[in-house]
Design an enzyme around this catalytic site. Structure first.
Site, PDB file in Angstrom:
ATOM      1  N   ASP A   1     -14.282   7.552  -1.482  1.00  0.00           N
ATOM      2  CA  ASP A   1     -14.044   7.177  -2.879  1.00  0.00           C
ATOM      3  C   ASP A   1     -14.951   7.969  -3.835  1.00  0.00           C
ATOM      4  O   ASP A   1     -14.531   8.353  -4.925  1.00  0.00           O
ATOM      5  CB  ASP A   1     -14.325   5.675  -3.091  1.00  0.00           C
ATOM      6  CG  ASP A   1     -13.195   4.796  -2.569  1.00  0.00           C
ATOM      7  OD1 ASP A   1     -12.057   5.296  -2.444  1.00  0.00           O
ATOM      8  OD2 ASP A   1     -13.456   3.613  -2.287  1.00  0.00           O
TER       9      ASP A   1
ATOM     10  N   SER B   1       0.827  -1.214   0.000  1.00  0.00           N
ATOM     11  CA  SER B   1       0.000   0.000   0.000  1.00  0.00           C
ATOM     12  C   SER B   1       0.861   1.263   0.000  1.00  0.00           C
ATOM     13  O   SER B   1       1.878   1.356   0.680  1.00  0.00           O
ATOM     14  CB  SER B   1      -0.898   0.017   1.240  1.00  0.00           C
ATOM     15  OG  SER B   1      -1.551   1.262   1.323  1.00  0.00           O
TER      16      SER B   1
ATOM     17  N   THR C   1     -21.245  -9.338 -14.471  1.00  0.00           N
ATOM     18  CA  THR C   1     -22.438 -10.032 -13.971  1.00  0.00           C
ATOM     19  C   THR C   1     -23.585  -9.021 -13.954  1.00  0.00           C
ATOM     20  O   THR C   1     -23.601  -8.094 -13.121  1.00  0.00           O
ATOM     21  CB  THR C   1     -22.189 -10.576 -12.545  1.00  0.00           C
ATOM     22  OG1 THR C   1     -20.970 -11.339 -12.568  1.00  0.00           O
ATOM     23  CG2 THR C   1     -23.323 -11.442 -12.056  1.00  0.00           C
TER      24      THR C   1
ATOM     25  N   LYS D   1     -14.093  -3.436   3.226  1.00  0.00           N
ATOM     26  CA  LYS D   1     -14.898  -2.217   3.043  1.00  0.00           C
ATOM     27  C   LYS D   1     -16.387  -2.412   3.328  1.00  0.00           C
ATOM     28  O   LYS D   1     -17.036  -1.511   3.870  1.00  0.00           O
ATOM     29  CB  LYS D   1     -14.709  -1.683   1.617  1.00  0.00           C
ATOM     30  CG  LYS D   1     -13.362  -1.011   1.383  1.00  0.00           C
ATOM     31  CD  LYS D   1     -13.275  -0.472  -0.038  1.00  0.00           C
ATOM     32  CE  LYS D   1     -12.093   0.461  -0.180  1.00  0.00           C
ATOM     33  NZ  LYS D   1     -12.049   1.102  -1.505  1.00  0.00           N
TER      34      LYS D   1
END
Ligand code: NAP
Length: 508
Positions: free
Chosen positions: A337, A252, A385, A301
């Protein structure tokens, strides 16, 4: 009782590089790369040439090292490399002690440890290593440390999950508070955070590897990571903690970019990654060590959003969070985000009324789509999907469908929110949809930021599209996290974060 040499290195944590080299030539080569280290520990049990070692050679090593040198000769019964008898081992260490050594490491359980401590001409580290987690005899070892009163105590277990470090950290705290210099932590990947946390609570030493790949014990940080990334040399008493959870997180960029801004702002805060795939264990460690908050990355998350006591609007809508801030009775979950995607796109064109395809229906796709809808964009989630796209679209109040929609419809903006194209994965050379479906008029943003220019971005550029690297979103979500975690709302950390991240990514 004879007065024993005190630990001479003061109350600050010192960085001690552990060297396990096969011969003295290799050891001397390592001496050229010790900038930022306070001490070096030479593992004599790693030498191929131990039997030929003379007092002169030991003195020569001590004299030629740029920093004080300690010696360790770990026996096989403590998972070291020395298989000789204990009398020999003691003789070697006595020679080392009079060669000008800064310290000698002696095992707490060596039968002759007490005598050695009484006679030693230099400081003695009394150590014990367990290759298991949560050792049942930890308190007996702490008591033995109390009886022997070495210059420094070193107690080290092997963590399976992050919270296994807690008993060791508590033992270290107890010893340090009683005036006994100590360093107590866990080895292993899940113990990596404990090496930093022990330093944060005033341990005498943190052991480092000379470089990545040169670890003498599992989970050691490299010298450069401790000095440049964590800037451990500037940590002071009472350093506040925040950090990162996720699995895996060893690559990270967040610790480097957060700690760079923390240093620029002159804050007494350390940003520490907690490795491991067990969310309960990571949270137990963070809460027990009084972390202020955490960045949260995959795969936690969704789970962290479910466990939060309060949530921001985006988390409540999409069920995914990337930041938590601890409160007295739980934690608040945030998602940065979404706004980061909107802000990154806005550097190139307004998103209001823009027709946007978000490719991917995972946490990042849902957060991005929901924030774009809130900013006035007309959004379609397209996904491998189709059922996932439809479910996500319902949550985000937009439309959803299959990837083929990109072929038949024109979009102003296309966002990749899948991991396709990510470096070092089987999908590294792939694109999430055939780039020939791009007309060349779109703005294309790829959330994947390793590599900086992904296969999708490269082909989008060839087709004439305007492109935005995932790094632009990454630094914006990190900057927003920074403001939440540090309670430092007025800061604009983007350029410092961009500089560090670009430097690290360009080197890859
Ligand atoms: P996630 O929850 O695992 O979602 C993955 C999505 O990608 C799903 O929709 C999945 O489709 C799709 N997908 C996976 N493999 C695929 C393939 N081979 N072909 C086509 N579609 C595929 O992941 P996430 O948390 O949303 O993150 C997605 C990406 O964004 C990751 O690479 C992450 O690192 C990146 N990200 C970047 C930033 C930034 O700041 N730049 C921020 C957050 C995330 P199915 O539904 O069919 O399984």
């Amino acid at each position: 009782m004879k007065r024993r040499p005190l630990w001479p290195f003061g109350s600050d944590t010192r960085i001690c590089v552990s060297l396990g080299e096969p011969n003295t030539v290799a050891l001397r080569e390592q001496f050229d790369h010790l900038e930022g280290a306070d001490l070096v520990e030479i593992r004599l049990d790693a030498l191929d040439t131990l039997r030929d070692l003379t007092r002169e050679t030991l003195t020569d090593l001590v004299m030629n090292s740029p920093v004080p040198v300690g010696f360790t000769l770990r026996p096989m019964w403590q998972d070291g490399g020395f298989d000789g008898d204990e009398l020999d081992r003691r003789r070697f260490l006595e020679e080392a002690a009079i060669s000008g050594a800064a310290f000698i490491d002696v095992e707490l359980d060596a039968e002759w440890a007490a005598d050695f401590l009484d006679d030693a001409q230099c400081p003695v580290v009394a150590s014990h290593h367990w290759n298991s987690a949560r050792p049942a005899d930890l308190s007996q070892k702490v008591e033995r440390v109390g009886r022997l009163a070495p210059s420094m105590a070193k107690l080290v277990a092997t963590a399976e999950v992050a919270s296994d470090s807690l008993p060791l950290l508590r033992a270290g705290q107890q010893l340090i508070m009683s005036g006994q210099p100590a360093t107590c932590f866990c080895m292993g990947e899940a113990g990596k955070a404990s090496r930093l946390l022990a330093a944060g609570q005033g341990s005498a030493l943190v052991y480092a590897a000379a470089s990545v790949g040169n670890e003498v014990a599992a989970g050691q940080w490299s010298l450069r990571e401790l000095v440049d990334e964590f800037q451990m040399n500037r940590w002071q008493q009472g350093t506040r903690l925040c950090g990162l959870i996720g699995h895996p997180i060893s690559h990270s960029l967040s610790p480097a970019i957060f700690n760079a801004v923390i240093q620029e702002r002159g804050l007494n805060v350390a940003y520490i990654p907690i490795a491991g795939g067990d969310l309960d264990a990571a949270l137990d460690l963070a809460i027990d060590m009084d972390f202020q908050g955490l960045s949260v990355t995959m795969p936690f998350k969704d789970e962290i959003a479910l466990r939060s006591t309060r949530q921001d609007d985006l988390v409540a809508t999409v069920g995914a969070a990337n930041t938590v801030v601890f409160e007295d009775d739980g934690f608040v979950a945030y998602n940065t985000d979404g706004s980061a995607l909107v802000d990154a796109l806005a550097t190139v064109r307004p998103v209001e009324r823009a027709k946007i395809a978000v490719v991917g229906a995972g946490g990042a796709g849902r957060a991005g789509a929901s924030a774009l809808v809130a900013a006035g964009a007309v959004v379609t989630i397209v996904n491998r999907t189709v059922a996932h796209a439809k479910e996500a679209a319902e949550l985000c109040s937009c439309s959803g469908g299959g990837l083929q929609q990109l072929e038949v419809e024109d979009f102003d903006i296309v966002v990749n929110a899948t991991p396709v194209g990510m470096r070092s994965t089987p999908l590294a050379g792939s694109t999430p949809f055939p780039p020939k479906w791009l007309s060349g008029r779109e703005v294309v943003l790829d959330m994947v930021y390793r590599p900086l220019t992904t296969p999708l971005l490269r082909q989008a550029i060839e087709r004439g599209c305007t492109t935005i690297q995932g790094l632009e979103m990454f630094i914006r979500q990190a900057a927003a996290q920074y403001r939440l975690l540090m309670a430092d709302p007025d800061v604009e950390p983007l350029s410092a974060m961009r500089n560090v991240a670009e430097h690290l990514l360009i080197d890859e």
